[in-house]
Scaffold this active site. Structure first.
Site, PDB file in Angstrom:
ATOM      1  N   SER A 240       0.873  -1.210   0.148  1.00 22.54           N
ATOM      2  CA  SER A 240       0.233   0.182  -0.180  1.00 22.54           C
ATOM      3  C   SER A 240       0.525   1.454  -0.012  1.00 22.54           C
ATOM      4  CB  SER A 240      -0.706   0.047   1.071  1.00 22.54           C
ATOM      5  OG  SER A 240      -0.417  -0.050   2.411  1.00 22.54           O
ATOM      6  N   SER A 333      -1.058   8.044  10.896  1.00 21.72           N
ATOM      7  CA  SER A 333      -2.506   7.974  11.267  1.00 21.72           C
ATOM      8  C   SER A 333      -2.924   7.814   9.812  1.00 21.72           C
ATOM      9  CB  SER A 333      -3.039   8.763  12.208  1.00 21.72           C
ATOM     10  OG  SER A 333      -4.412   7.902  12.250  1.00 21.72           O
ATOM     11  N   ASN A 334      -3.131   6.665   9.532  1.00 20.41           N
ATOM     12  CA  ASN A 334      -3.448   7.291   8.145  1.00 20.41           C
ATOM     13  C   ASN A 334      -4.990   6.646   7.834  1.00 20.41           C
ATOM     14  OD1 ASN A 334      -4.029   6.797   5.026  1.00 20.41           O
ATOM     15  ND2 ASN A 334      -3.394   5.025   4.917  1.00 20.41           N
ATOM     16  N   HIS A 386       5.044  20.893  21.309  1.00 20.79           N
ATOM     17  CA  HIS A 386       5.972  22.400  20.881  1.00 20.79           C
ATOM     18  C   HIS A 386       6.440  22.824  22.674  1.00 20.79           C
ATOM     19  CE1 HIS A 386       6.488  25.705  19.102  1.00 20.79           C
ATOM     20  NE2 HIS A 386       5.034  26.323  19.348  1.00 20.79           N
ATOM     21  N   ASP A 390       9.810  23.346  17.978  1.00 17.85           N
ATOM     22  CA  ASP A 390       9.094  24.388  17.569  1.00 17.85           C
ATOM     23  C   ASP A 390       8.737  24.127  16.192  1.00 17.85           C
ATOM     24  OD1 ASP A 390      11.300  24.485  15.360  1.00 17.85           O
ATOM     25  OD2 ASP A 390      12.970  25.330  17.239  1.00 17.85           O
TER      26      ASP A 390
END
Ligand code: COA
Length: 416
Positions: A240, A333-334, A386, A390
């Site tokens: 895939s 995450s597809n 974060h 950055d």
């Protein structure tokens, strides 16, 4: 402690060695427990969905006298969730490796495992191998069967759009789930993988998420995969897009190791992980699980595809174990296999970054000469911690990942 979530037998049933007895699920893994004996189930110690305790009796089996053993009762206990022991059993004297669910599938279809070529690790026979074997026997072509979707046949005159072809044909239909029509509210305990999701996502909320999105032109990659897919198929592997996304991410992580790191709880130290264990969010019957492909930095695209096939087969059989589900260092995450464009993925602590992929769509774009062409466009949405990452770092990583996928040949330069 684990939770019984599916049962294959009832009191009075005859069982043979290696027959599935039930599935138990903890918040880390789900495994099938098989019978160690031929005999008759005399007592079930738990009802469905009750919590079973490790080391306590699960079922009483009266051992079959006809097998030359005097009738007696033996007890199968709830095992600790040692994945390898209970999902990858080997029958003495035979070299066939297959999970109990695969053995059951073979048995139900009267297939001898010795006649099936296993494409899993160490020639393990996967569910797909059984299905392919069946398809060859019956001449049937086995389409992938995404949950909740029915693919109606196309009228002969209809033309199929460019790859990914089948997508335009899929008409989403309501999923047949038990509906609550009684008029009464229903409260049920959060168990298994859902419990794990509560824990992980609550921890993730403490992380200040930075979001960054972009669109990727996969026109070349779509074409390349069309060429490579049959070659992989000959070698027994379904190729895939994910293996390319995963490999490109790993190549990017080599340049930006802070994205493959973890931060300690007191935020005093960052650990840069040596392995690129890339997690893949998987939508399964049991809920969301995130197994990971280990050491992607030393894997070829083909090896990643092969490992992904293995994880998917185990995932859909509900048999992923602790080793496959732990130790991830970065996640993709597809969600695009289901639909959507942009999303806001949530970091899986202690990881520090995650990427979500939208669906690949044919959209008009301009080429270098200012001409409109049919582009295969996919959106990506990144989230990063974060506190230590950055925006510029995330954007540079994303640009590099994007450039590998938009010019897949460029990956060759950096492949080891
Ligand atoms: N857009 C359109 N088509 C896509 C696609 C995308 N983003 N990604 C994959 N496809 C295609 C595949 O190429 C394949 O087509 P093919 O049959 O022509 O080869 C088809 O969709 C099915 O792919 P699949 O078998 O699902 O493999 P995969 O490697 O692409 O994806 C998983 C594997 C595990 C990621 C996927 O099955 C899944 O579970 N996705 C959902 C993840 C999820 O729930 N995320 C949310 C977490 S909160």
């Amino acid at each position: 402690m684990c939770l019984e979530c599916k049962r294959y037998i009832k009191e009075g049933d005859s069982v043979s060695q290696f027959d599935s007895i039930c599935e138990v699920q903890s918040d880390k893994a789900s495994v099938t427990i098989t019978s160690r004996y031929d005999g008759i189930i005399r007592k079930l110690h738990y009802n469905l969905d009750e919590i079973a305790y490790v080391g306590k009796p699960l079922v009483d089996i009266e051992i079959d006298a006809s097998k030359g053993v005097a009738p007696e009762e033996d007890v199968v206990e709830t095992p600790p969730m040692s994945h390898e022991e209970h999902t990858h059993q080997e029958i003495k004297g035979h070299k066939t490796l297959a999970t109990p669910a695969v053995r059951r599938l073979a048995m139900e279809n009267n297939i001898k495992l010795s006649e099936v070529v296993g494409t899993g690790k160490d020639n393990r026979i996967l569910k797909e191998d059984i299905l392919n074997y069946l398809a060859k026997q019956t001449g049937a072509i086995l389409p992938p069967s995404p949950k909740g979707e029915i693919i109606p046949p196309l009228p002969k005159s209809e033309t199929v759009p460019a790859a990914p072809k089948d997508k335009a044909r899929k008409i989403p239909l309501p999923v047949s789930r038990p509906l609550v029509f009684s008029g009464k509210d229903k409260t049920e305990p959060i168990t298994g993988f859902h419990k794990a999701m509560v824990k992980t996502m609550s921890a993730a909320l403490k992380i200040p998420h930075f979001g960054y999105c972009d669109e990727i032109d996969l026109t070349q990659l779509v074409q390349l995969r069309e060429e490579l897919k049959p070659l992989a198929q000959i070698r027994g592997v379904k190729l895939s897009f994910m293996p390319f996304f995963i490999k490109a991410a790993s190549l990017g992580l080599l340049q930006y190791p802070i994205l493959n790191a973890s931060l300690d709880e007191s935020c005093q130290n960052v650990t840069y992980k040596a392995s690129h264990n890339i997690g893949v969010a998987m939508d399964t019957e049991q809920g969301l699980i995130v197994p990971n492909v280990k050491n992607v930095q030393v894997c070829s695209v083909f090896e990643i595809a092969s490992e992904l096939n293995r994880l998917q087969a185990l995932g859909s059989a509900g048999q992923l174990g602790t080793n496959d589900l732990t130790g991830g260092t970065f996640t993709l995450s597809n969600i695009g296999t289901i639909g959507g464009t942009y999303t806001k993925p949530v970091i899986l602590p202690p990881e520090v970054a995650i990427g979500a992929l939208g669906k690949i769509q044919v959209l008009p774009r301009f080429n270098g000469k200012g001409e409109v062409f049919k582009a295969q466009i996919m959106n990506v949405s990144w989230s990063a911690d974060h506190r230590i990452i950055d925006g510029a770092t995330m954007a540079r990583f994303s640009n590099l990942w994007k450039s590998y996928l938009e010019n897949p040949a460029s990956m060759l330069l950096d492949l080891k």
